[in-house]
Design a protein around this motif. Structure first.
Motif, PDB file in Angstrom:
ATOM      1  N   PRO A  37       0.831  -1.213   0.000  1.00  0.00           N
ATOM      2  CA  PRO A  37       0.000   0.000   0.000  1.00  0.00           C
ATOM      3  C   PRO A  37       0.869   1.268   0.000  1.00  0.00           C
ATOM      4  O   PRO A  37       2.034   1.238   0.414  1.00  0.00           O
ATOM      5  N   VAL A  38       0.261   2.359  -0.440  1.00  0.00           N
ATOM      6  CA  VAL A  38       0.967   3.639  -0.514  1.00  0.00           C
ATOM      7  C   VAL A  38       0.164   4.693   0.243  1.00  0.00           C
ATOM      8  O   VAL A  38      -1.016   4.916  -0.059  1.00  0.00           O
ATOM      9  N   LEU A  39       0.800   5.336   1.234  1.00  0.00           N
ATOM     10  CA  LEU A  39       0.198   6.442   1.970  1.00  0.00           C
ATOM     11  C   LEU A  39       0.683   7.761   1.372  1.00  0.00           C
ATOM     12  O   LEU A  39       1.775   7.831   0.806  1.00  0.00           O
ATOM     13  N   VAL A  68      -7.715  12.882   7.221  1.00  0.00           N
ATOM     14  CA  VAL A  68      -7.969  11.852   6.220  1.00  0.00           C
ATOM     15  C   VAL A  68      -6.682  11.626   5.440  1.00  0.00           C
ATOM     16  O   VAL A  68      -6.163  12.540   4.793  1.00  0.00           O
ATOM     17  N   ILE A  69      -6.161  10.413   5.505  1.00  0.00           N
ATOM     18  CA  ILE A  69      -4.895  10.063   4.869  1.00  0.00           C
ATOM     19  C   ILE A  69      -5.192   9.344   3.548  1.00  0.00           C
ATOM     20  O   ILE A  69      -5.715   8.213   3.558  1.00  0.00           O
ATOM     21  N   PRO A  70      -4.907   9.982   2.402  1.00  0.00           N
ATOM     22  CA  PRO A  70      -5.113   9.288   1.125  1.00  0.00           C
ATOM     23  C   PRO A  70      -4.268   8.015   1.077  1.00  0.00           C
ATOM     24  O   PRO A  70      -3.075   8.029   1.416  1.00  0.00           O
ATOM     25  N   THR A  71      -4.901   6.915   0.675  1.00  0.00           N
ATOM     26  CA  THR A  71      -4.222   5.615   0.723  1.00  0.00           C
ATOM     27  C   THR A  71      -4.571   4.800  -0.518  1.00  0.00           C
ATOM     28  O   THR A  71      -5.748   4.606  -0.830  1.00  0.00           O
ATOM     29  N   GLY A  73     -10.583   5.060  -0.754  1.00  0.00           N
ATOM     30  CA  GLY A  73      -9.129   5.047  -0.726  1.00  0.00           C
ATOM     31  C   GLY A  73      -8.529   5.971   0.309  1.00  0.00           C
ATOM     32  O   GLY A  73      -7.755   6.882  -0.045  1.00  0.00           O
ATOM     33  N   ASP A  74      -8.857   5.768   1.570  1.00  0.00           N
ATOM     34  CA  ASP A  74      -8.285   6.610   2.618  1.00  0.00           C
ATOM     35  C   ASP A  74      -8.400   5.939   3.980  1.00  0.00           C
ATOM     36  O   ASP A  74      -9.120   4.953   4.147  1.00  0.00           O
ATOM     37  N   ILE A  75      -7.662   6.479   4.922  1.00  0.00           N
ATOM     38  CA  ILE A  75      -7.742   6.080   6.327  1.00  0.00           C
ATOM     39  C   ILE A  75      -8.036   7.335   7.126  1.00  0.00           C
ATOM     40  O   ILE A  75      -7.320   8.340   6.998  1.00  0.00           O
ATOM     41  N   THR A 130       4.078  -3.407   6.564  1.00  0.00           N
ATOM     42  CA  THR A 130       3.969  -2.376   7.597  1.00  0.00           C
ATOM     43  C   THR A 130       4.472  -1.055   7.015  1.00  0.00           C
ATOM     44  O   THR A 130       5.498  -1.028   6.322  1.00  0.00           O
ATOM     45  N   LEU A 131       3.746   0.015   7.313  1.00  0.00           N
ATOM     46  CA  LEU A 131       4.106   1.333   6.811  1.00  0.00           C
ATOM     47  C   LEU A 131       4.153   2.334   7.956  1.00  0.00           C
ATOM     48  O   LEU A 131       3.266   2.339   8.820  1.00  0.00           O
TER      49      LEU A 131
END
Length: 565
Positions: free
Chosen positions: A461-463, A474-477, A519-521, A548-549
């Motif tokens: 995954p990419v944050l 809101v973290i785009p993910t 697509g976010d957290i 893990t990120l």
């Protein structure tokens, strides 16, 4: 179920095999029962279902918490799903007049009776109670003793009078999840609980009709299965010496697993042992002594936010194990359903796999596995994948993909409890290279229901960097086919940040929430309310693939910035 959360440490007879007192709705129900009839009746009630968030709502009517008005069709469909009993929680507070009579609105009492009579007419055993009144006024018993007891007595006198000639397939439960504000501690709580249960018992028995021998259901303090609480309840049973009594507790699992906090993302040995110990305790204290037990509510507390709070396979293992352990210990279970499980208008299960697993567990142990996920990295030649099976006394008969049965020895091999899917087979199943589930393998065992394994194509995954406030970040993910398991939060000095500061692992759905479609957290205010101002927090996101990120948060006043790494 109430909004209260407590940290809990927490039938060989098949459904419907025993029938006790089949009196018709409104009828007298026959002769007085024998000493063993309570056990037979409670066994015949297995399995049970809760009509939650309906007549127990604290609003103006049964639809105020979002569920539709109850219909007889709903109860008929619940019976068709294989349920033999229904618990109908009822909150009376907002439908009562003032002291001293505390008169229940006749229209409301008539409506409750209508729903009860429908359920009885559909062949269901029925359990009604005094529900959210427990935290609205009954909890004041230590400080307003006489007033609370008078209202409690008036409430049950009216209920008992209304249902005195109803079928003895109707059971009464004294109070839901009782607790006491302002008490001096456990000893007084036990005394007050005993007083409520014995007051309830006495007035129902005095009301005559079928109430003279009706099965009465008595809870522990908070409906807790802790050893001290069930011992206190056992003392009440001994004092009453009435063969027509039933014990009840609630069970929502080992709390960290139940809400997905402190890193308990899996149905592991600790979570399993908590359940085993609880059910053993109930059998030893009650069932082995001839006292039947109803687990009046069961489920997972994380379901209050979303049924996806717990990963699907881990959730299914919990319900599989619970159903089998209850059967082996002759405990009757009643699923808590506030509308999230069985759709009350379409009459379909929102999660058919969950229902399939629960239904199977009523009669047989099904095979499961250590996981329901195989991850294959996109663009790479896959390696063979090995999964440990939990055979539960069964054998693996076949592995099926769609309409095709895979070839043993070619597509997969089995050695003891180890199932290995070949690299060639995984390459074929993920040939589309689309992110997410590319195939579902159905593991078919000699008994029980299949165990589905999702074959998933993924990338790391990419944050992305983000700016927000303590109200919400809101973290785009880009999840890239993966899914989030949990999140850690730690200050620069190594201490734990955010709520539940006794653990670095935060609560799923409460301190953080992924949204795969957008697509976010999201980190809500509930997280930042417990983050120090002018601080830096390192987040570690753990994904089910094993990725893990790291992500860095900086808070300054109400402004929050998030940066990758």
């Amino acid at each position: 179920m109430t909004a209260l959360v407590i940290f809990l440490g927490l039938a060989l007879i098949p459904p419907g095999a025993l029938a006790a007192d089949a009196g018709s709705a409104g009828g007298r129900g026959g002769s007085a029962p024998s000493a063993s009839s309570a056990q037979a009746t409670v066994a015949a009630m297995q399995p049970g279902w809760n009509l939650g968030n309906t007549l127990d709502s604290t609003g103006s009517d049964e639809t105020s918490w979002g569920n539709p008005r109850v219909t007889r069709d709903l109860l008929r469909n619940i019976r068709a799903q294989g349920y033999n009993s229904v618990r109908i929680p009822v909150t009376w507070s907002q439908h009562q007049g003032p002291a001293p009579s505390y008169t229940i609105d006749p229209a409301y009492l008539t409506r409750v009776k209508e729903v009860v009579d429908w359920a009885l007419a559909e062949g269901l055993y029925v359990l009604i109670n005094v529900h959210h009144d427990s935290w609205q006024w009954v909890m004041n018993l230590p400080t307003q003793h006489d007033a609370v007891l008078a209202r409690y007595t008036a409430t049950w006198n009216q209920i008992a009078s209304t249902f005195r000639n109803s079928s003895r397939k109707l059971l009464f439960e004294s109070i839901n999840e009782p607790f006491f504000e302002g008490s001096s501690g456990d000893a007084q709580n036990a005394q007050l609980m005993h007083e409520l249960n014995t007051t309830f018992h006495s007035l129902v028995r005095r009301s005559g009709g079928n109430n003279a021998t009706r099965y009465l259901v008595l809870p522990s303090v908070r409906s807790s299965p802790e050893q001290a609480r069930v011992d206190e309840l056992a003392d009440t049973f001994a004092a009453l010496n009435d063969p027509n009594l039933v014990a009840t507790i609630h069970y929502y699992g080992f709390w960290p697993f139940s809400v997905n906090v402190a890193g308990y993302t899996r149905f592991d040995a600790t979570t399993q042992q908590d359940l085993t110990d609880t059910f053993d305790r109930l059998h030893e204290v009650f069932v082995a002594r001839g006292i039947p037990v109803i687990i009046g509510e069961y489920g997972l507390l994380g379901f209050d936010r979303s049924t996806s709070t717990i990963e699907q396979g881990e959730k299914l293992k919990f319900f599989e194990y619970l159903g089998n352990q209850a059967r082996l210990r002759q405990l009757t279970t009643m699923l808590w359903d506030n509308g999230q499980h069985f759709n009350r208008t379409s009459f379909r299960w929102n999660d058919p796999s969950l229902y399939r697993q629960m239904r199977s567990s009523w009669t047989v142990a099904s095979g499961t596995a250590a996981t329901d996920q195989i991850f294959v990295r996109r663009g790479q030649t896959p390696s063979a994948a090995t999964i440990r099976l939990n055979l539960n006394g069964n054998s693996l008969n076949s592995v099926v993909h769609g309409s095709r049965t895979l070839v043993r020895g070619q597509d997969y091999t089995v050695s003891g409890d180890q199932l290995t899917i070949s690299a060639v087979t995984l390459a074929r199943l993920t040939a589309s290279q689309q992110y997410g589930v590319n195939a579902v393998l159905s593991l078919r065992f000699s008994a029980g229901v299949p165990w589905d394994v999702n074959v998933i194509t993924h990338d790391t995954p990419v944050l992305r960097n983000a700016t927000g406030s303590t109200g919400s970040l809101v973290i785009p993910t880009a999840f890239n086919g993966d899914q989030l398991a949990t999140m850690e939060a730690v200050y620069a000095d190594g201490t734990y940040a955010g709520p539940h500061n006794w653990t670095s692992y935060k609560e799923f759905g409460a301190a953080f929430s992924p949204n795969y479609s957008s697509g976010d957290i999201t980190l809500p205010s509930a997280f930042f309310n417990e983050v120090r101002d002018n601080s830096t927090v390192t987040l570690t996101f753990h994904f089910w693939s094993g990725a893990t990120l790291k992500y860095t948060l900086t808070r300054s006043g109400t402004t929050v910035t998030g940066t990758v790494g």
